[in-house]
Design a protein around this motif. Sequence first.
Motif, short mmCIF file in Angstrom:
data_model
loop_
_atom_site.label_atom_id
_atom_site.label_comp_id
_atom_site.label_asym_id
_atom_site.label_seq_id
_atom_site.Cartn_x
_atom_site.Cartn_y
_atom_site.Cartn_z
N GLN A 1 -0.21 2.85 -7.76
CA GLN A 1 -1.09 2.11 -7.15
C GLN A 1 -2.60 2.71 -7.66
O GLN A 1 -3.56 2.08 -8.13
CB GLN A 1 -1.11 2.30 -5.90
N THR B 1 0.99 -1.29 -0.03
CA THR B 1 -0.12 0.06 0.05
C THR B 1 0.91 1.28 -0.17
O THR B 1 1.78 1.49 0.83
CB THR B 1 -0.74 0.16 1.12
N ARG C 1 -3.54 1.72 -11.01
CA ARG C 1 -3.87 0.20 -11.17
C ARG C 1 -5.47 0.33 -10.51
O ARG C 1 -6.67 -0.28 -11.36
CB ARG C 1 -3.23 -0.45 -10.19
N GLU C 2 -5.82 1.08 -9.81
CA GLU C 2 -7.22 1.13 -9.21
C GLU C 2 -7.96 1.79 -10.43
O GLU C 2 -9.26 1.39 -10.41
CB GLU C 2 -7.27 1.98 -7.96
#
Length: 101
Positions: A21, A2, A24-25
Amino acid sequence: MTAKPPEQCQTMIEVREGVDQVDRELLALLARRFGYMDAAARIKAERGAVRDEPRKAQVLDNVGRAAEAAGLDAARIRAVWNELVEQSIAHEFDRWDDLRA
């Protein structure tokens, strides 16, 4: 892993991890959104119904208001969403044609 929240980042490595990140979300959300375009292509009986300018205007107005409420530049976010909607329409046309080929 995370990523750290933006306000806690101390290095460009941490910033890039966070951006990666979020990307990707976003891709997962875009896959879901395009799934709805697949459903729309399946449901709409007429090809001419794929492009719905009143609905496009509604989506852009909604996102503009939400952007302002989030403290973002509404014009910039509307521009991003305009491209997203146009690509969604193109995808839906492709799916509509594929389903009826």
